[in-house]
Structure formats: structure tokens, C-alpha cells
Write an enzyme that holds these catalytic residues in place. Structure first.
Site, PDB file in Angstrom:
ATOM      1  N   HIS A  93       1.188  -1.106  -0.260  1.00  0.00           N
ATOM      2  CA  HIS A  93       0.039   0.231  -0.181  1.00  0.00           C
ATOM      3  C   HIS A  93       0.652   1.101  -0.039  1.00  0.00           C
ATOM      4  O   HIS A  93       1.648   1.518   0.768  1.00  0.00           O
ATOM      5  CB  HIS A  93      -1.536  -0.430   1.071  1.00  0.00           C
ATOM      6  CG  HIS A  93      -1.781   0.959   1.257  1.00  0.00           C
ATOM      7  ND1 HIS A  93      -1.566   2.533   1.726  1.00  0.00           N
ATOM      8  CD2 HIS A  93      -3.114   0.624   1.185  1.00  0.00           C
ATOM      9  CE1 HIS A  93      -2.752   3.230   1.008  1.00  0.00           C
ATOM     10  NE2 HIS A  93      -3.741   2.176   0.962  1.00  0.00           N
ATOM     11  N   GLU A 165      -4.180   1.735  -7.307  1.00  0.00           N
ATOM     12  CA  GLU A 165      -4.149   3.049  -6.376  1.00  0.00           C
ATOM     13  C   GLU A 165      -3.705   4.362  -6.647  1.00  0.00           C
ATOM     14  O   GLU A 165      -2.382   4.422  -5.622  1.00  0.00           O
ATOM     15  CB  GLU A 165      -4.059   2.303  -4.534  1.00  0.00           C
ATOM     16  CG  GLU A 165      -4.921   1.240  -4.591  1.00  0.00           C
ATOM     17  CD  GLU A 165      -5.068   1.457  -3.103  1.00  0.00           C
ATOM     18  OE1 GLU A 165      -6.649   1.859  -2.471  1.00  0.00           O
ATOM     19  OE2 GLU A 165      -4.243   1.574  -2.268  1.00  0.00           O
TER      20      GLU A 165
HETATM   21  P1  PGA Z   1      -9.464   5.994   0.542  1.00  0.00           P
HETATM   22  O1  PGA Z   1      -8.378   4.989   1.137  1.00  0.00           O
HETATM   23  O2  PGA Z   1     -10.934   5.090  -0.255  1.00  0.00           O
HETATM   24  O3  PGA Z   1      -9.669   6.704   1.746  1.00  0.00           O
HETATM   25  O4  PGA Z   1      -9.031   6.953  -0.378  1.00  0.00           O
HETATM   26  C1  PGA Z   1      -8.427   4.126  -0.083  1.00  0.00           C
HETATM   27  C2  PGA Z   1      -6.768   2.975   0.160  1.00  0.00           C
HETATM   28  O5  PGA Z   1      -5.625   3.413   0.898  1.00  0.00           O
HETATM   29  O6  PGA Z   1      -6.535   1.982   0.609  1.00  0.00           O
END
Ligand code: PGA
Length: 256
Positions: A93, A165
Site C-alpha cells: 500500500h 491506487e
Molecule cells: P480511501 O483509501 O478510500 O480513503 O481513499 C483507499 C486506500 O488507501 O486503500
């Protein structure tokens, strides 16, 4: 392929709060066979929640683990120890990469340790805002994807869930922006092209690609219909039970 809805609780909820949330969510959710619902609570809550969860309705994920199985690694938890408690683990992440300094090598070892311990890795990749501005998105995605997969055999690649992401779209990022469906489609297409080039068409098709970054009940439907997207990784909105349940119901609707 199933649609995956993964709630990343990050460093939120006490064990008691996590247990109450899970209890309420289990009560509210029917068993949606084609939607795989996964929650990633803080590590202290994994053991008690693993006794409470109904695995027909939902699965557990860890948010992180260390790649060595045992030994003198103060403060770490291994995939071997998580075996039996969780079915998934989020790996790489952006908060791990940028706050805790995890590099691609570390991420690759963790992906391999997860696979070795029969835990499905959710491999997070994504460019920062400045990388996008400088036109480096494709290179970053290629590097993070291929190095993340570099310690596992080709036959295991399709077991990995890839989560795109973009760092600039994560709600905790300063001045976070919403990613547009077109921006997501472009990167998801690129992920499958890279997988096809390196591992072949069948693996590229069989590998699930999720999107994450400020997902909420009002944009979940649009994100889930982006070509090539097989699910969502949800942070902030997943902490609010009614919103998370809405996103799951949206996934069910989009599927049928
Ligand atoms: P968020 O986080 O939905 O609050 O943007 C997503 C993540 O960090 O996996």
C-alpha cells in the site's frame, strides 16, 4: 470472475469497535455469491474477528505482514502466523511505501511469502501526483507491477489481486482528487497489457484488477463499470457501515 469489495480499515477502530462493526455488517449482508467482500482490520483484531466472521459472507485480510516466517524481527507478524486467520493480505500500500519506506524488493518478498502461505496478496501499485505530472505513470506502473511479481512463479501470478491506487486519489492525500473513469481505464488496460506481454494472455485475463482511491457510494457504480475493473479497495468510506454496505450492494447490482 468475482467482484471484490475490500475495506481497508487502516489504523482505525479498537478491537471492540471492530467486532461491533463486523457483527452489524454480517447481520445486514446476505450471502452474495459473486461479490467477494473482504475487510482488513488492524492486526490486533484479526484473531478475535477470525472467530466471529462468517466466511460464507465475508473474508478477512491483513493490512501488512513480514516476509520471514519466524525469527529475531521485533514487532513483526509473519504470513505463517496469519495462515488460517486471513485469506488475503494487502501488500505494498502507498502508505507502507511512503511512510514506512517499503521498496519494491520488500514488496516482492512479501508477495512471495503470502503465496507460500496460501494467503492471497492484494498488490497495490500506483503513481504519485508528481510522477503523473511528469508523464511517468506508465513506467511506475510497469516497475511496481513487475517487481512486485518478480519473486513468484508465473503459475501463481493470476492468484494475485492487483490494486491500482493512484496515490493522488487516496482520500488522506493532501488535496486528493477523484480519478476519472478514463484515467483508471487507461492504467487498468496497461496493467493487462504488461501481464499479457510477460505472462501471456490467459494470465492477464484471469488476474483481477481492483481500483482504489476515494471510493464512496456515489462513485462506486461508475468505477465498477470501468472496463477491466474487477473490484474496489475502499478506505475512508469503508469505516462507515452504511456506506460500505451501499458499495457492496452497488457491486451486486452492477453484476446482475
Ligand atoms: P480511501 O483509501 O478510500 O480513503 O481513499 C483507499 C486506500 O488507501 O486503500
Amino acid at each position: 470472475m468475482k467482484t471484490y469489495i475490500v475495506g481497508n480499515w487502516k489504523l482505525n477502530f479498537t478491537v471492540g469497535e471492530a467486532s461491533i462493526y463486523l457483527h452489524k455488517l454480517l447481520k445486514r449482508l446476505p450471502n452474495y455469491r459473486d461479490v467477494e467482500v473482504v475487510v482488513a482490520p488492524p492486526s490486533v483484531a484479526l484473531q478475535p474477528l477470525s472467530l466471529q466472521i462468517d466466511r460464507h459472507k465475508m473474508k478477512l485480510a491483513a493490512q501488512n505482514a513480514f516476509y520471514r516466517d519466524y525469527g529475531a524481527f521485533t514487532g513483526e507478524t509473519s504470513f505463517t502466523q496469519l495462515h488460517g486467520l486471513v485469506d488475503y493480505c494487502i501488500i505494498g500500500h502507498s502508505e507502507r511505501r511512503y511512510i514506512f519506506g517499503e521498496d519494491d524488493k520488500m514488496v516482492a518478498k512479501k508477495v512471495a511469502a503470502a503465496v507460500r502461505n496460501k494467503i492471497t496478496p492484494i498488490l497495490c501499485i500506483g503513481e504519485t501526483e508528481s510522477e503523473r505530472t511528469f508523464g511517468e505513470t506508465a513506467d511506475v506502473i510497469r516497475d511496481q507491477l513487475l517487481s512486485g511479481l518478480s519473486e513468484i512463479g508465473a503459475e501463481d501470478v493470476s492468484k494475485v489481486l492487483v490494486a491500482y491506487e493512484p496515490v493522488w486519489a487516496i482520500s488522506s492525500a493532501k488535496g486528493a482528487k477523484l480519478a476519472s473513469p478514463d484515467e483508471i481505464a487507461e492504467v487498468v488496460k496497461l496493467v493487462r497489457e504488461i501481464l499479457k506481454e510477460v505472462y501471456g494472455g490467459e494470465t492477464a485475463e484471469k488476474t483481477a484488477v481492483l481500483f482504489g482511491g476515494s471510493v464512496n457510494p456515489s462513485n462506486a457504480g461508475a468505477y465498477l463499470t470501468v472496463p477491466g475493473v474487477n473490484g474496489l479497495l475502499v478506505g475512508g468510506s469503508g469505516l462507515i457501515l452504511s456506506q460500505f454496505a451501499d458499495i457492496i450492494e452497488t457491486a451486486k447490482r452492477v453484476r446482475s
